[in-house]
Scaffold this motif. Structure first.
Motif, PDB file in Angstrom:
ATOM      1  N   ALA A 132       0.816  -1.226   0.000  1.00 42.68           N
ATOM      2  CA  ALA A 132       0.000   0.000   0.000  1.00 42.68           C
ATOM      3  C   ALA A 132       0.844   1.268   0.000  1.00 42.68           C
ATOM      4  CB  ALA A 132      -0.923   0.002   1.202  1.00 42.68           C
ATOM      5  N   ILE A 133       0.340   2.238  -0.771  1.00 45.25           N
ATOM      6  CA  ILE A 133       0.962   3.572  -0.818  1.00 45.25           C
ATOM      7  C   ILE A 133       0.028   4.560  -0.135  1.00 45.25           C
ATOM      8  CG2 ILE A 133       1.516   5.502  -2.383  1.00 45.25           C
ATOM      9  CD1 ILE A 133       2.533   3.495  -4.402  1.00 45.25           C
ATOM     10  N   LYS A 134       0.637   5.426   0.677  1.00 47.23           N
ATOM     11  CA  LYS A 134      -0.152   6.516   1.248  1.00 47.23           C
ATOM     12  C   LYS A 134       0.212   7.789   0.516  1.00 47.23           C
ATOM     13  CE  LYS A 134      -0.830   9.089   5.509  1.00 47.23           C
ATOM     14  NZ  LYS A 134      -0.278   9.354   6.823  1.00 47.23           N
ATOM     15  N   ARG A 182     -11.418   6.083  -9.801  1.00 49.42           N
ATOM     16  CA  ARG A 182     -11.352   4.986  -8.837  1.00 49.42           C
ATOM     17  C   ARG A 182     -11.668   5.520  -7.447  1.00 49.42           C
ATOM     18  NH1 ARG A 182     -11.597   2.588 -12.879  1.00 49.42           N
ATOM     19  NH2 ARG A 182     -10.232   0.924 -13.682  1.00 49.42           N
ATOM     20  N   ALA A 183     -12.384   4.690  -6.662  1.00 51.95           N
ATOM     21  CA  ALA A 183     -12.818   5.116  -5.321  1.00 51.95           C
ATOM     22  C   ALA A 183     -11.712   4.876  -4.297  1.00 51.95           C
ATOM     23  CB  ALA A 183     -14.069   4.323  -4.930  1.00 51.95           C
ATOM     24  N   VAL A 193      -4.991   5.954   1.242  1.00 54.72           N
ATOM     25  CA  VAL A 193      -4.085   4.811   1.202  1.00 54.72           C
ATOM     26  C   VAL A 193      -4.633   3.829   0.174  1.00 54.72           C
ATOM     27  CG1 VAL A 193      -5.161   3.637   3.168  1.00 54.72           C
ATOM     28  CG2 VAL A 193      -2.803   3.118   2.560  1.00 54.72           C
ATOM     29  N   ALA A 194      -3.750   3.427  -0.755  1.00 54.68           N
ATOM     30  CA  ALA A 194      -4.223   2.637  -1.889  1.00 54.68           C
ATOM     31  C   ALA A 194      -3.407   1.369  -2.053  1.00 54.68           C
ATOM     32  CB  ALA A 194      -4.112   3.468  -3.157  1.00 54.68           C
ATOM     33  N   ASP A 195      -4.094   0.263  -2.291  1.00 58.90           N
ATOM     34  CA  ASP A 195      -3.400  -0.946  -2.748  1.00 58.90           C
ATOM     35  C   ASP A 195      -2.778  -0.607  -4.092  1.00 58.90           C
ATOM     36  OD1 ASP A 195      -3.738  -2.921  -0.833  1.00 58.90           O
ATOM     37  OD2 ASP A 195      -5.794  -3.299  -1.464  1.00 58.90           O
ATOM     38  N   ALA A 196      -1.478  -0.862  -4.233  1.00 54.51           N
ATOM     39  CA  ALA A 196      -0.818  -0.366  -5.444  1.00 54.51           C
ATOM     40  C   ALA A 196       0.122  -1.383  -6.073  1.00 54.51           C
ATOM     41  CB  ALA A 196      -0.073   0.922  -5.118  1.00 54.51           C
ATOM     42  N   GLY A 251      -5.834   2.429 -11.559  1.00 55.90           N
ATOM     43  CA  GLY A 251      -5.703   3.248 -10.348  1.00 55.90           C
ATOM     44  C   GLY A 251      -4.379   2.972  -9.650  1.00 55.90           C
ATOM     45  N   ALA A 252      -4.052   1.684  -9.526  1.00 55.18           N
ATOM     46  CA  ALA A 252      -2.810   1.295  -8.847  1.00 55.18           C
ATOM     47  C   ALA A 252      -1.600   1.880  -9.581  1.00 55.18           C
ATOM     48  CB  ALA A 252      -2.717  -0.227  -8.769  1.00 55.18           C
ATOM     49  N   SER A 253      -1.568   1.777 -10.939  1.00 58.86           N
ATOM     50  CA  SER A 253      -0.404   2.310 -11.673  1.00 58.86           C
ATOM     51  C   SER A 253      -0.361   3.822 -11.584  1.00 58.86           C
ATOM     52  CB  SER A 253      -0.383   1.935 -13.156  1.00 58.86           C
ATOM     53  OG  SER A 253      -1.227   0.904 -13.421  1.00 58.86           O
ATOM     54  N   TYR A 254      -1.541   4.460 -11.639  1.00 66.77           N
ATOM     55  CA  TYR A 254      -1.576   5.923 -11.542  1.00 66.77           C
ATOM     56  C   TYR A 254      -0.943   6.367 -10.216  1.00 66.77           C
ATOM     57  CZ  TYR A 254      -3.574  10.611 -11.128  1.00 66.77           C
ATOM     58  OH  TYR A 254      -3.735  11.966 -10.947  1.00 66.77           O
ATOM     59  N   ILE A 255      -1.325   5.707  -9.135  1.00 69.38           N
ATOM     60  CA  ILE A 255      -0.822   6.108  -7.816  1.00 69.38           C
ATOM     61  C   ILE A 255       0.669   5.779  -7.693  1.00 69.38           C
ATOM     62  CG2 ILE A 255      -0.989   5.490  -5.343  1.00 69.38           C
ATOM     63  CD1 ILE A 255      -4.029   5.814  -5.728  1.00 69.38           C
TER      64      ILE A 255
END
Ligand SMILES: Cc1cc2nc3c(=O)[nH]c(=O)nc-3n(C[C@H](O)[C@H](O)[C@H](O)COP(=O)(O)OP(=O)(O)OC[C@H]3O[C@@H](n4cnc5c(N)ncnc54)[C@H](O)[C@@H]3O)c2cc1C
Length: 237
Positions: free
Chosen positions: A21-23, A52-53, A69-72, A78-82
């Motif tokens: 996860a990334i914050k 993405r929510a 905080v996102a699963d990345a 969404g994950a690649s964007y973050i």
């Protein structure tokens, strides 16, 4: 209930806070203040016409910024964007949205069940409860797969100081011999959980966990209007 609006913000912090996860922290630019209720989420623009929510995990008392905080680790837009965000990048979102929030008047006992990043809205809720000087009992049961997936350990430790009767248990489902946390799934606590008339139950994260816990609580005789939940369903697009 705070109404959604289109917001432009700037990334001020980004870090991996667990294996998965990334914050990120964002400061609002246009408008500069975005009030939200603990439990709400935003729809982050992650590509052309793609949103993405993500739940807001920061203190609702600070309306000039938000933490997410996102699963990345997985291959999602969404994950690649973050993963690719850099400090100073401008992000756009629509929000805040959602009706998942603390129910007032507060019950004497508050039970929180989360898996993975499903803990995010609860962090905002604990800030809110500390601000309101909540005196009742709070129990968090948080499930992760591996011990390196643990999130917000410092914040949870601090809530033990700022909330008079706060405690949490972390369950690890896939690592054996993990002496730091409990072994198994958060559903393990359900059999020992006392049915409390003056209790509220908040569930967030994996939709299967949410449904399983909800069903078990109802089977115990807990009323539907004591249970509040948000399933982190995957986007369809
Ligand atoms: C109200 C709400 C609030 C949410 N809040 C958060 C939040 O705070 N943090 C957060 O991380 N997620 C949150 N989610 C879940 C998140 O919106 C979805 O996981 C979303 O699908 C991620 O988008 P993506 O583009 O990365 O993956 P998608 O493009 O949607 O999916 C691509 C692939 O990755 C898989 N996938 C999607 N998400 C995950 C995941 N988390 N782990 C492993 N595989 C995955 C999908 O099954 C698919 O195969 C929330 C969902 C809802 C409905």
């Amino acid at each position: 209930m705070k109404r959604p609006k289109r917001v432009e913000s700037v990334v001020t912090y980004k870090n991996w806070i667990s294996e998965k996860a990334i914050k990120i922290s964002i400061d609002h630019v246009r408008p500069q203040e975005v009030p939200f209720e603990a439990g709400q989420f935003i729809s982050l623009r992650v590509g052309e016409g793609k949103y993405r929510a993500y739940s807001i995990c920061s203190n609702p008392g600070d309306i000039r910024k938000m933490d997410l905080v996102a699963d990345a680790k997985h291959m999602g837009v969404g994950a690649s964007y973050i993963r690719n965000l850099k400090l100073g990048d401008i992000v756009n979102f629509i929000g805040p949205s959602g009706k998942f929030r603390l129910r007032i008047p507060f019950a004497e006992n508050l039970h929180f069940f989360s898996t993975g990043t499903g803990i995010a809205p609860f962090i905002a809720m604990f800030h809110e409860l500390a601000f309101r000087k909540y005196q009742g009992k709070i129990r968090l049961y948080h499930g992760i797969r591996h011990k390196n997936d643990a999130l917000f350990l410092t914040a949870l430790h601090n809530f033990r100081e700022s909330l008079p009767c706060f405690d949490y248990q972390i369950y690890v489902s896939q690592d054996e011999n993990c002496d730091k946390y409990n072994q198994g799934r958060i559903t393990n606590v359900l059999s020992a959980l006392e049915k409390g008339d003056n209790s509220h139950y908040y569930l967030c994260g994996n939709p299967n966990m949410v449904m399983e816990v909800k069903r078990s609580l109802l089977d115990k005789g807990i009323r539907e209007n004591q249970i509040f939940f948000e399933g982190f369903t995957y986007a369809v697009s």
